[in-house]
Design a protein around this motif. Structure first.
Motif, PDB file in Angstrom:
ATOM      1  N   LEU A  54      24.474 -10.451 -11.754  1.00 20.58           N
ATOM      2  CA  LEU A  54      24.182  -9.937 -10.408  1.00 20.58           C
ATOM      3  C   LEU A  54      23.174 -10.840  -9.705  1.00 20.58           C
ATOM      4  O   LEU A  54      23.307 -11.136  -8.502  1.00 20.58           O
ATOM      5  CB  LEU A  54      23.647  -8.512 -10.499  1.00 20.58           C
ATOM      6  CG  LEU A  54      23.158  -7.887  -9.185  1.00 20.58           C
ATOM      7  CD1 LEU A  54      24.294  -7.778  -8.180  1.00 20.58           C
ATOM      8  CD2 LEU A  54      22.530  -6.518  -9.443  1.00 20.58           C
ATOM      9  N   HIS A  55      22.176 -11.293 -10.441  1.00 22.05           N
ATOM     10  CA  HIS A  55      21.170 -12.191  -9.856  1.00 22.05           C
ATOM     11  C   HIS A  55      21.806 -13.520  -9.464  1.00 22.05           C
ATOM     12  O   HIS A  55      21.430 -14.106  -8.435  1.00 22.05           O
ATOM     13  CB  HIS A  55      20.034 -12.410 -10.863  1.00 22.05           C
ATOM     14  CG  HIS A  55      18.801 -13.005 -10.270  1.00 22.05           C
ATOM     15  ND1 HIS A  55      17.935 -12.294  -9.481  1.00 22.05           N
ATOM     16  CD2 HIS A  55      18.301 -14.270 -10.341  1.00 22.05           C
ATOM     17  CE1 HIS A  55      16.940 -13.074  -9.097  1.00 22.05           C
ATOM     18  NE2 HIS A  55      17.141 -14.285  -9.598  1.00 22.05           N
ATOM     19  N   ARG A  56      22.761 -13.988 -10.259  1.00 16.79           N
ATOM     20  CA  ARG A  56      23.472 -15.228  -9.899  1.00 16.79           C
ATOM     21  C   ARG A  56      24.231 -15.062  -8.585  1.00 16.79           C
ATOM     22  O   ARG A  56      24.247 -15.963  -7.744  1.00 16.79           O
ATOM     23  CB  ARG A  56      24.441 -15.618 -11.019  1.00 16.79           C
ATOM     24  CG  ARG A  56      23.779 -16.091 -12.305  1.00 16.79           C
ATOM     25  CD  ARG A  56      24.836 -16.531 -13.314  1.00 16.79           C
ATOM     26  NE  ARG A  56      24.230 -17.038 -14.529  1.00 16.79           N
ATOM     27  CZ  ARG A  56      23.984 -16.303 -15.609  1.00 16.79           C
ATOM     28  NH1 ARG A  56      24.320 -15.006 -15.594  1.00 16.79           N
ATOM     29  NH2 ARG A  56      23.429 -16.822 -16.672  1.00 16.79           N
ATOM     30  N   VAL A  57      24.869 -13.912  -8.438  1.00 19.48           N
ATOM     31  CA  VAL A  57      25.596 -13.643  -7.198  1.00 19.48           C
ATOM     32  C   VAL A  57      24.631 -13.606  -6.015  1.00 19.48           C
ATOM     33  O   VAL A  57      24.905 -14.180  -4.946  1.00 19.48           O
ATOM     34  CB  VAL A  57      26.364 -12.314  -7.313  1.00 19.48           C
ATOM     35  CG1 VAL A  57      26.998 -11.941  -5.979  1.00 19.48           C
ATOM     36  CG2 VAL A  57      27.440 -12.408  -8.391  1.00 19.48           C
ATOM     37  N   GLN A  58      23.493 -12.950  -6.183  1.00 17.71           N
ATOM     38  CA  GLN A  58      22.500 -12.882  -5.110  1.00 17.71           C
ATOM     39  C   GLN A  58      21.957 -14.267  -4.777  1.00 17.71           C
ATOM     40  O   GLN A  58      21.722 -14.583  -3.602  1.00 17.71           O
ATOM     41  CB  GLN A  58      21.356 -11.958  -5.525  1.00 17.71           C
ATOM     42  CG  GLN A  58      21.775 -10.487  -5.643  1.00 17.71           C
ATOM     43  CD  GLN A  58      20.717  -9.638  -6.310  1.00 17.71           C
ATOM     44  OE1 GLN A  58      19.779 -10.154  -6.940  1.00 17.71           O
ATOM     45  NE2 GLN A  58      20.858  -8.318  -6.207  1.00 17.71           N
ATOM     46  N   ALA A  59      21.784 -15.114  -5.789  1.00 17.26           N
ATOM     47  CA  ALA A  59      21.295 -16.468  -5.545  1.00 17.26           C
ATOM     48  C   ALA A  59      22.270 -17.247  -4.675  1.00 17.26           C
ATOM     49  O   ALA A  59      21.859 -17.995  -3.766  1.00 17.26           O
ATOM     50  CB  ALA A  59      21.072 -17.190  -6.876  1.00 17.26           C
ATOM     51  N   GLY A  60      23.552 -17.080  -4.930  1.00 18.17           N
ATOM     52  CA  GLY A  60      24.541 -17.788  -4.136  1.00 18.17           C
ATOM     53  C   GLY A  60      24.655 -17.252  -2.730  1.00 18.17           C
ATOM     54  O   GLY A  60      24.779 -18.017  -1.765  1.00 18.17           O
ATOM     55  N   GLU A  61      24.611 -15.910  -2.595  1.00 18.60           N
ATOM     56  CA  GLU A  61      24.809 -15.295  -1.278  1.00 18.60           C
ATOM     57  C   GLU A  61      23.554 -15.336  -0.417  1.00 18.60           C
ATOM     58  O   GLU A  61      23.639 -15.467   0.806  1.00 18.60           O
ATOM     59  CB  GLU A  61      25.255 -13.841  -1.464  1.00 18.60           C
ATOM     60  CG  GLU A  61      26.641 -13.702  -2.103  1.00 18.60           C
ATOM     61  CD  GLU A  61      27.040 -12.251  -2.278  1.00 18.60           C
ATOM     62  OE1 GLU A  61      26.174 -11.370  -2.091  1.00 18.60           O
ATOM     63  OE2 GLU A  61      28.222 -11.996  -2.614  1.00 18.60           O
ATOM     64  N   TRP A  62      22.371 -15.222  -1.017  1.00 20.51           N
ATOM     65  CA  TRP A  62      21.134 -15.123  -0.245  1.00 20.51           C
ATOM     66  C   TRP A  62      20.446 -16.465  -0.030  1.00 20.51           C
ATOM     67  O   TRP A  62      19.746 -16.633   0.958  1.00 20.51           O
ATOM     68  CB  TRP A  62      20.154 -14.173  -0.944  1.00 20.51           C
ATOM     69  CG  TRP A  62      20.622 -12.750  -0.975  1.00 20.51           C
ATOM     70  CD1 TRP A  62      21.754 -12.245  -0.405  1.00 20.51           C
ATOM     71  CD2 TRP A  62      19.960 -11.637  -1.604  1.00 20.51           C
ATOM     72  NE1 TRP A  62      21.860 -10.899  -0.650  1.00 20.51           N
ATOM     73  CE2 TRP A  62      20.768 -10.486  -1.384  1.00 20.51           C
ATOM     74  CE3 TRP A  62      18.796 -11.493  -2.336  1.00 20.51           C
ATOM     75  CZ2 TRP A  62      20.424  -9.234  -1.868  1.00 20.51           C
ATOM     76  CZ3 TRP A  62      18.444 -10.244  -2.814  1.00 20.51           C
ATOM     77  CH2 TRP A  62      19.251  -9.125  -2.582  1.00 20.51           C
ATOM     78  N   ALA A  63      20.614 -17.406  -0.953  1.00 24.50           N
ATOM     79  CA  ALA A  63      19.871 -18.671  -0.853  1.00 24.50           C
ATOM     80  C   ALA A  63      20.746 -19.891  -1.074  1.00 24.50           C
ATOM     81  O   ALA A  63      20.223 -21.007  -1.133  1.00 24.50           O
ATOM     82  CB  ALA A  63      18.712 -18.671  -1.859  1.00 24.50           C
ATOM     83  N   ASP A  64      22.056 -19.693  -1.201  1.00 25.20           N
ATOM     84  CA  ASP A  64      22.978 -20.805  -1.421  1.00 25.20           C
ATOM     85  C   ASP A  64      22.581 -21.628  -2.653  1.00 25.20           C
ATOM     86  O   ASP A  64      22.657 -22.858  -2.656  1.00 25.20           O
ATOM     87  CB  ASP A  64      23.037 -21.703  -0.179  1.00 25.20           C
ATOM     88  CG  ASP A  64      24.263 -22.601  -0.178  1.00 25.20           C
ATOM     89  OD1 ASP A  64      25.265 -22.234  -0.825  1.00 25.20           O
ATOM     90  OD2 ASP A  64      24.224 -23.681   0.451  1.00 25.20           O
ATOM     91  N   VAL A  65      22.163 -20.927  -3.692  1.00 22.34           N
ATOM     92  CA  VAL A  65      21.800 -21.562  -4.966  1.00 22.34           C
ATOM     93  C   VAL A  65      22.848 -21.159  -6.003  1.00 22.34           C
ATOM     94  O   VAL A  65      22.933 -19.991  -6.384  1.00 22.34           O
ATOM     95  CB  VAL A  65      20.395 -21.131  -5.433  1.00 22.34           C
ATOM     96  CG1 VAL A  65      20.088 -21.715  -6.811  1.00 22.34           C
ATOM     97  CG2 VAL A  65      19.348 -21.574  -4.422  1.00 22.34           C
ATOM     98  N   GLY A  66      23.662 -22.105  -6.405  1.00 22.42           N
ATOM     99  CA  GLY A  66      24.699 -21.816  -7.391  1.00 22.42           C
ATOM    100  C   GLY A  66      24.157 -21.858  -8.804  1.00 22.42           C
ATOM    101  O   GLY A  66      23.477 -22.813  -9.190  1.00 22.42           O
TER     102      GLY A  66
END
Length: 425
Positions: free
Chosen positions: A63-75
């Motif tokens: 879930l944190h990985r998904v948030q990183a991609g959606e909120w900060a564009d960090v894959g």
């Protein structure tokens, strides 16, 4: 542009507040449960609790990985080792599962991330909302709230400003406004820094990637050998079908034509009868050749693609079959052939072994993956390796790094899911 920056700053602050509260609570809870569960392993209790707790940790990290991609564009890549398609049942299987998860380096990196997430990560996540909320508190003080606090004997401080007068309260409001202006430029970078810290701990390391690549190469070599063996067996089947079927009929036709040539003048009636027989044999030989070609590579698959080929399969079934296809393009011919024959085998199982009255087939492509789900309302109980042909389907998909999953409780329904990584033209 200014309004957009303010909105982004406020959104980053709200997300930082979430990460520092709800997400922090989840980190602490999961970390404590994981440590307690690991401590209980020598007593035997942890063998049953640890896999469930670690699975919860993995879902939380995902879930944190998904948030990183959606909120900060960090894959952040997912480094977990693949679970076996056929896990061992019973106590031995539970011990094997627990051991397998503990041997996965990603498990320990997840626990390190939980520890960092509840400390340094929380600090980084708290700064954006603090910069926004602290400004509001400065304005509240400037509206006169400072006075009852001061009269009650309180020495209110706003940062480095001792608020003892209205002018000091105005200075606090000015400082809060300055902090808010700073937040317009630093909130998004701070949120991104939070997720970059997470990526440093959650993403697979070079060693993990090399190990995963080695495992994948080994799996592909194994499936390649299976594919070679399957191809050799298929060639032997084609040779046998030709020898026992069309070839035998063509030889018989040649012999009949020789006999007809010898008796056509002496016994025209007999010759006419043999010509009719030769015509029948030629028709049967042609039908067998067409069936053989269809078994090698169906013409409808080559001409119309996987979707129409699966629909043609469904039309030939003796049970009601619903087919839903959503393919914006075509895959490679080899991938389409593998998917077609895999679906054909699963549909045959649904009719022959599950005694289904209705079948549903869903074919679609998403995220670089061809996904096919075949569901039937039969008696269930299908297991990979139980002689129903699913092992062959698994080997066929494995040649393309695909996977097969079967959900078939006794009494049904049965759902067979196939995935093949590919791109559509």
């Amino acid at each position: 542009m200014k309004t957009s920056r303010v909105r982004e700053s406020l959104l980053a602050g709200a997300r930082g507040l979430y990460l520092a509260s709800a997400s922090l609570a989840g980190s602490i809870t999961l970390f404590v449960f994981a440590v307690v569960s690991l401590v209980l392993i020598p007593l035997g209790i942890g063998l049953f609790t640890t896999p469930s707790v670690l699975l919860a940790v993995r879902r939380f990290a995902t879930l944190h990985r998904v948030q990183a991609g959606e909120w900060a564009d960090v894959g952040i890549a997912v480094p977990y080792r693949r679970e076996p398609a056929r896990p061992r049942p019973g106590l031995a299987g539970q011990v094997a599962r627990c051991t397998r998860m503990l041997k996965d380096p990603a498990t320990w990196r997840d626990l390190q991330w939980l520890l960092a997430h509840m400390t340094f990560g929380t600090v980084l996540a708290l700064i954006p909302p603090v910069l926004v909320l602290y400004m509001l508190y400065g304005w509240v003080l400037a509206c006169g709230v400072w006075k009852p606090i001061y009269e009650a004997g309180g020495g209110e401080w706003y940062a480095f400003i001792h608020v003892t007068s209205q002018s000091a309260a105005f200075a606090a409001a000015a400082l809060g406004t300055a902090l808010f202006i700073v937040s317009l430029y630093v909130n998004r970078p701070l949120l991104r820094a939070h997720f970059l810290l997470s990526r440093a701990l959650l993403a697979p390391t070079a060693t993990m990637r090399e190990r995963e690549l080695a495992l994948r190469v080994g799996r592909l070599e194994e499936t390649r050998h299976d594919a070679v063996d399957s191809s050799a067996a298929e060639l032997r089947r084609i040779e046998r079908d030709l020898h026992d079927g069309a070839q035998a009929r063509l030889v018989a036709m040649g012999m009949d034509l020789g006999t007809i040539e010898a008796i056509v003048e002496k016994d025209p009636a007999k010759a006419k009868e043999m010509i009719a027989k030769a015509r029948q044999n030629s028709g049967e030989a042609l039908t067998e050749l067409r069936d053989l070609v269809r078994g090698i590579h169906p013409p409808v698959l080559a001409e119309r693609g996987l979707g129409d080929a699966v629909r043609a399969l469904a039309l030939r079934l003796p049970v009601a079959t619903d087919v839903d296809v959503e393919l914006p393009g075509r895959a490679d011919a080899s991938v389409e052939a593998a998917a077609y024959f895999a679906v054909s085998e699963v549909l045959t199982n649904a009719v022959k072994y599950a005694h289904a009255d209705r079948v549903w087939v869903d074919v679609h492509h998403a995220d670089g993956m061809l996904r096919i789900a075949v569901t039937d309302d039969g008696k269930g109980g299908a297991v990979i390796g139980a002689g129903t042909g699913l092992s062959g389907v698994e080997r066929r998909l494995g040649t393309f790094d695909g996977v097969l999953a079967v959900s078939s409780p006794v009494g049904g329904p049965t759902m067979v899911t196939m995935e093949i990584p590919c791109e559509l033209s």
